[in-house]
Design a protein around this motif. Structure first.
Motif, PDB file in Angstrom:
ATOM      1  N   VAL A  41      36.376  99.337  -5.414  1.00 13.81           N
ATOM      2  CA  VAL A  41      36.942 100.661  -5.666  1.00 13.81           C
ATOM      3  C   VAL A  41      36.601 101.036  -7.107  1.00 13.81           C
ATOM      4  O   VAL A  41      37.002 100.332  -8.036  1.00 13.81           O
ATOM      5  CB  VAL A  41      38.469 100.662  -5.472  1.00 13.81           C
ATOM      6  N   PRO A  42      35.858 102.106  -7.327  1.00 14.20           N
ATOM      7  CA  PRO A  42      35.458 102.457  -8.697  1.00 14.20           C
ATOM      8  C   PRO A  42      36.647 102.924  -9.525  1.00 14.20           C
ATOM      9  O   PRO A  42      37.624 103.445  -8.994  1.00 14.20           O
ATOM     10  CB  PRO A  42      34.456 103.592  -8.480  1.00 14.20           C
ATOM     11  N   GLY A  43      36.538 102.729 -10.827  1.00 14.38           N
ATOM     12  CA  GLY A  43      37.547 103.217 -11.756  1.00 14.38           C
ATOM     13  C   GLY A  43      36.885 104.036 -12.837  1.00 14.38           C
ATOM     14  O   GLY A  43      35.674 104.310 -12.783  1.00 14.38           O
ATOM     15  N   PRO A  44      37.630 104.434 -13.865  1.00 13.22           N
ATOM     16  CA  PRO A  44      37.024 105.180 -14.977  1.00 13.22           C
ATOM     17  C   PRO A  44      35.918 104.377 -15.639  1.00 13.22           C
ATOM     18  O   PRO A  44      36.037 103.162 -15.807  1.00 13.22           O
ATOM     19  CB  PRO A  44      38.204 105.394 -15.930  1.00 13.22           C
ATOM     20  N   ALA A  45      34.849 105.048 -16.028  1.00 17.77           N
ATOM     21  CA  ALA A  45      33.722 104.362 -16.660  1.00 17.77           C
ATOM     22  C   ALA A  45      34.134 103.705 -17.973  1.00 17.77           C
ATOM     23  O   ALA A  45      33.506 102.739 -18.414  1.00 17.77           O
ATOM     24  CB  ALA A  45      32.580 105.349 -16.909  1.00 17.77           C
ATOM     25  N   THR A  46      35.194 104.208 -18.598  1.00 14.18           N
ATOM     26  CA  THR A  46      35.644 103.678 -19.884  1.00 14.18           C
ATOM     27  C   THR A  46      36.661 102.555 -19.759  1.00 14.18           C
ATOM     28  O   THR A  46      37.092 101.992 -20.764  1.00 14.18           O
ATOM     29  CB  THR A  46      36.276 104.809 -20.711  1.00 14.18           C
ATOM     30  N   SER A  47      37.055 102.197 -18.540  1.00 15.30           N
ATOM     31  CA  SER A  47      38.109 101.200 -18.340  1.00 15.30           C
ATOM     32  C   SER A  47      37.526  99.788 -18.257  1.00 15.30           C
ATOM     33  O   SER A  47      36.728  99.482 -17.367  1.00 15.30           O
ATOM     34  CB  SER A  47      38.890 101.499 -17.056  1.00 15.30           C
ATOM     35  N   GLY A  48      37.951  98.924 -19.181  1.00 12.83           N
ATOM     36  CA  GLY A  48      37.521  97.534 -19.120  1.00 12.83           C
ATOM     37  C   GLY A  48      38.017  96.833 -17.880  1.00 12.83           C
ATOM     38  O   GLY A  48      37.387  95.892 -17.392  1.00 12.83           O
ATOM     39  N   LEU A  49      39.149  97.288 -17.319  1.00  9.84           N
ATOM     40  CA  LEU A  49      39.694  96.667 -16.114  1.00  9.84           C
ATOM     41  C   LEU A  49      38.860  96.973 -14.872  1.00  9.84           C
ATOM     42  O   LEU A  49      39.037  96.331 -13.846  1.00  9.84           O
ATOM     43  CB  LEU A  49      41.140  97.131 -15.883  1.00  9.84           C
ATOM     44  N   SER A  50      37.980  97.950 -14.969  1.00  9.00           N
ATOM     45  CA  SER A  50      37.097  98.247 -13.837  1.00  9.00           C
ATOM     46  C   SER A  50      35.668  97.776 -14.080  1.00  9.00           C
ATOM     47  O   SER A  50      34.819  97.924 -13.210  1.00  9.00           O
ATOM     48  CB  SER A  50      37.098  99.753 -13.539  1.00  9.00           C
ATOM     49  N   ALA A  51      35.408  97.193 -15.251  1.00  7.63           N
ATOM     50  CA  ALA A  51      34.040  96.791 -15.583  1.00  7.63           C
ATOM     51  C   ALA A  51      33.490  95.768 -14.600  1.00  7.63           C
ATOM     52  O   ALA A  51      32.312  95.816 -14.225  1.00  7.63           O
ATOM     53  CB  ALA A  51      34.001  96.234 -17.007  1.00  7.63           C
ATOM     54  N   GLY A  52      34.316  94.819 -14.183  1.00  5.77           N
ATOM     55  CA  GLY A  52      33.854  93.819 -13.215  1.00  5.77           C
ATOM     56  C   GLY A  52      33.535  94.428 -11.870  1.00  5.77           C
ATOM     57  O   GLY A  52      32.557  94.035 -11.210  1.00  5.77           O
ATOM     58  N   VAL A  53      34.356  95.389 -11.431  1.00  6.20           N
ATOM     59  CA  VAL A  53      34.089  96.077 -10.159  1.00  6.20           C
ATOM     60  C   VAL A  53      32.773  96.845 -10.252  1.00  6.20           C
ATOM     61  O   VAL A  53      31.955  96.807  -9.330  1.00  6.20           O
ATOM     62  CB  VAL A  53      35.239  97.043  -9.808  1.00  6.20           C
ATOM     63  N   HIS A  54      32.582  97.535 -11.363  1.00  2.00           N
ATOM     64  CA  HIS A  54      31.350  98.306 -11.510  1.00  2.00           C
ATOM     65  C   HIS A  54      30.122  97.393 -11.512  1.00  2.00           C
ATOM     66  O   HIS A  54      29.061  97.773 -10.997  1.00  2.00           O
ATOM     67  CB  HIS A  54      31.412  99.135 -12.793  1.00  2.00           C
ATOM     68  N   GLY A  55      30.271  96.186 -12.062  1.00  3.54           N
ATOM     69  CA  GLY A  55      29.181  95.226 -11.991  1.00  3.54           C
ATOM     70  C   GLY A  55      28.866  94.842 -10.556  1.00  3.54           C
ATOM     71  O   GLY A  55      27.703  94.724 -10.170  1.00  3.54           O
ATOM     72  N   LEU A  56      29.910  94.646  -9.745  1.00  5.22           N
ATOM     73  CA  LEU A  56      29.697  94.352  -8.323  1.00  5.22           C
ATOM     74  C   LEU A  56      28.972  95.494  -7.633  1.00  5.22           C
ATOM     75  O   LEU A  56      28.068  95.285  -6.819  1.00  5.22           O
ATOM     76  CB  LEU A  56      31.045  94.137  -7.618  1.00  5.22           C
ATOM     77  N   LEU A  57      29.378  96.728  -7.972  1.00  3.93           N
ATOM     78  CA  LEU A  57      28.791  97.896  -7.318  1.00  3.93           C
ATOM     79  C   LEU A  57      27.333  98.095  -7.700  1.00  3.93           C
ATOM     80  O   LEU A  57      26.584  98.743  -6.969  1.00  3.93           O
ATOM     81  CB  LEU A  57      29.608  99.146  -7.641  1.00  3.93           C
ATOM     82  N   ARG A  58      26.926  97.565  -8.833  1.00  2.00           N
ATOM     83  CA  ARG A  58      25.504  97.627  -9.196  1.00  2.00           C
ATOM     84  C   ARG A  58      24.688  96.601  -8.414  1.00  2.00           C
ATOM     85  O   ARG A  58      23.453  96.643  -8.437  1.00  2.00           O
ATOM     86  CB  ARG A  58      25.331  97.405 -10.701  1.00  2.00           C
ATOM     87  N   GLY A  59      25.377  95.676  -7.753  1.00  2.00           N
ATOM     88  CA  GLY A  59      24.696  94.673  -6.943  1.00  2.00           C
ATOM     89  C   GLY A  59      24.775  95.015  -5.470  1.00  2.00           C
ATOM     90  O   GLY A  59      24.419  96.126  -5.058  1.00  2.00           O
ATOM     91  N   GLU A  60      25.303  94.082  -4.678  1.00  2.00           N
ATOM     92  CA  GLU A  60      25.310  94.271  -3.228  1.00  2.00           C
ATOM     93  C   GLU A  60      26.621  94.826  -2.689  1.00  2.00           C
ATOM     94  O   GLU A  60      26.742  95.081  -1.491  1.00  2.00           O
ATOM     95  CB  GLU A  60      25.006  92.934  -2.541  1.00  2.00           C
ATOM     96  N   ALA A  61      27.628  95.009  -3.543  1.00  2.00           N
ATOM     97  CA  ALA A  61      28.907  95.529  -3.075  1.00  2.00           C
ATOM     98  C   ALA A  61      28.785  97.007  -2.706  1.00  2.00           C
ATOM     99  O   ALA A  61      27.944  97.735  -3.241  1.00  2.00           O
ATOM    100  CB  ALA A  61      29.983  95.337  -4.139  1.00  2.00           C
ATOM    101  N   VAL A  62      29.639  97.446  -1.785  1.00  2.00           N
ATOM    102  CA  VAL A  62      29.638  98.830  -1.310  1.00  2.00           C
ATOM    103  C   VAL A  62      30.823  99.568  -1.917  1.00  2.00           C
ATOM    104  O   VAL A  62      31.943  99.047  -1.934  1.00  2.00           O
ATOM    105  CB  VAL A  62      29.719  98.874   0.230  1.00  2.00           C
ATOM    106  N   LEU A  63      30.586 100.768  -2.394  1.00  2.00           N
ATOM    107  CA  LEU A  63      31.663 101.578  -2.966  1.00  2.00           C
ATOM    108  C   LEU A  63      32.549 102.123  -1.849  1.00  2.00           C
ATOM    109  O   LEU A  63      32.058 102.693  -0.869  1.00  2.00           O
ATOM    110  CB  LEU A  63      31.068 102.725  -3.784  1.00  2.00           C
ATOM    111  N   VAL A  64      33.870 101.936  -1.995  1.00  2.00           N
ATOM    112  CA  VAL A  64      34.829 102.487  -1.035  1.00  2.00           C
ATOM    113  C   VAL A  64      35.940 103.187  -1.807  1.00  2.00           C
ATOM    114  O   VAL A  64      36.267 102.812  -2.934  1.00  2.00           O
ATOM    115  CB  VAL A  64      35.441 101.395  -0.128  1.00  2.00           C
ATOM    116  N   THR A  65      36.524 104.205  -1.191  1.00  2.00           N
ATOM    117  CA  THR A  65      37.606 104.944  -1.845  1.00  2.00           C
ATOM    118  C   THR A  65      38.871 105.026  -1.007  1.00  2.00           C
ATOM    119  O   THR A  65      39.910 105.425  -1.521  1.00  2.00           O
ATOM    120  CB  THR A  65      37.156 106.374  -2.194  1.00  2.00           C
ATOM    121  N   ASP A  66      38.780 104.679   0.269  1.00  2.00           N
ATOM    122  CA  ASP A  66      39.974 104.701   1.109  1.00  2.00           C
ATOM    123  C   ASP A  66      39.779 103.775   2.300  1.00  2.00           C
ATOM    124  O   ASP A  66      38.725 103.154   2.470  1.00  2.00           O
ATOM    125  CB  ASP A  66      40.318 106.124   1.571  1.00  2.00           C
TER     126      ASP A  66
END
Length: 386
Positions: A263-288
């Motif tokens: 689940v993506p978060g704000p680009a400036t949030s360190g708490l979402s940095a790990g998720v964004h790293g996953l999304l740059r790989g093989e993970a799929v973005l989901v919102t609901d």
């Protein structure tokens, strides 16, 4: 107690080994596979020559643990806490855990009335940061509630933050949830979630590899994550920093061929940095929940088409929209200019202009045509969004 389908001796031997061999120990798992649980127990009790792959020091440590293992006592303590022990081969054993190979659990302690095997067949893991933001807690709870409303079981780790929010979201929607703990089930951890874990046991299931009384350690939390990944069809990570343990669950899911989502978060949030790293790989973005179910569900379970609202101009025929877009935003224009900009004949442009006037988009001004005030706003919005 459980163990239906497994000989009483096999059950006792595996309970014994949960007191001796750490979760995820692939060397111990190989011993059980090659020699059988009973033979491994016999060797440990005798304390003779080490089994292959164990140093003398390690073997001595295992023998020392074995000397104080009391499987019948562990089963009695578990029974008093409403906990059963499920072995590989039991009717309740989730077969997907076998994908862990020699690292699969020796058995699982289970608290709750439902069948773990049946629930695991249609389950999704929702994990993430312990120190999550309000956004992370909201997304975890909303996702979990949506999944349970669509008949899915939500699995998480019972921890503070995203885990707790996911469990509460599922429970609040009247759905099913499973907490996989890194400690003995008679001593739930974290202590602040004792009531929540009790509620999960009443409405869902609480599961763990460790025998009664055992405490969590950092390594046990990490190894617990492989069970969460293996039990479920896919793992959703909601908020995770670069060093978050929940990323280990996602990586385990990827190794096992399970779906991995973020689940993506704000680009400036360190708490979402790990998720964004996953999304740059093989993970799929989901919102609901619909996004998740489309990925892990059966064929035909598609998420709704994501579109903005239908505006009146969207209902115009393409030729009319082309003429409308050709009118200048701030002045009147003659039909010849409008036709040239719309790449059509003057007669066709004039016919379309009269249609647009009837719909309130344009008005005559002398020899020319201009947009109405409302059309100016509409066309400007189109151009800015494009």
């Amino acid at each position: 107690m459980s163990g239906a389908g497994a000989p009483d001796g096999e059950l006792l031997d595996r309970v014994f080994l949960t007191r001796v061999i750490e979760p995820g120990d692939e060397t111990g798992g190989r011993w059980v596979r090659e020699y059988g649980a009973g033979e491994v127990v016999r060797r440990l009790r005798q304390g003779g020559a080490a089994l292959p792959g164990a140093s003398g020091k390690r073997w001595a440590g295992l023998v020392a643990r074995a000397s104080v293992a009391r499987p019948r006592r562990d089963l009695a303590v578990a029974r008093d806490a409403g906990v059963r022990f499920v072995c590989p081969g039991d009717a309740e054993w989730p077969g997907q855990l076998d994908d862990l190979g020699d690292g699969r659990p020796l058995g699982l302690w289970v608290r709750g009335r439902a069948s773990l095997r049946m629930w695991a067949l249609k389950s999704v893991a929702v994990v993430g940061a312990r120190a999550c933001t309000e956004y992370g807690a909201h997304m975890a709870a909303t996702l979990a509630a949506g999944l349970t409303e669509q008949g899915w079981v939500v699995v998480s780790g019972g921890a503070y933050g995203v885990d707790g929010a996911a469990h509460r979201g599922a429970l609040g929607a009247g759905g099913a949830t499973v907490a996989v703990l890194a400690c003995g089930l008679d001593r739930p951890y974290p202590r602040g979630h004792t009531r929540l874990i009790g509620r999960i046991a009443e409405q869902g299931l609480v599961v763990g590899e460790l025998p009664p009384g055992d405490h969590p350690t950092p390594s046990r939390f990490l190894l617990r994550n492989r069970v969460i990944a293996a039990l479920t069809r896919g793992t959703v990570v909601v908020e995770a920093a670069h060093r978050s343990g929940s990323l280990g669950t996602a990586r385990a899911a990827q190794r096992l061929g399970r779906y991995t989502m973020g689940v993506p978060g704000p680009a400036t949030s360190g708490l979402s940095a790990g998720v964004h790293g996953l999304l740059r790989g093989e993970a799929v973005l989901v919102t609901d929940a619909a996004d998740v179910v489309e990925l892990v569900g059966d064929i035909g379970q598609l998420a709704p088409d994501r579109r903005g609202p239908v505006l009146p101009r969207d209902l115009l025929e393409p030729a009319a929209r082309q003429v409308l877009a050709a009118l200048p935003a701030s002045r009147a224009a003659r039909p010849e200019e409008i036709a040239r900009r719309a790449q059509t004949a003057p007669d066709d442009a004039i016919a379309r202009l009269y249609e647009l006037r009837a719909l309130g988009y344009v008005e005559r001004q002398g020899e020319g045509w201009k947009l109405t005030r409302q059309a100016v706003i509409s066309v400007r919005g189109d151009r800015e969004s494009g």
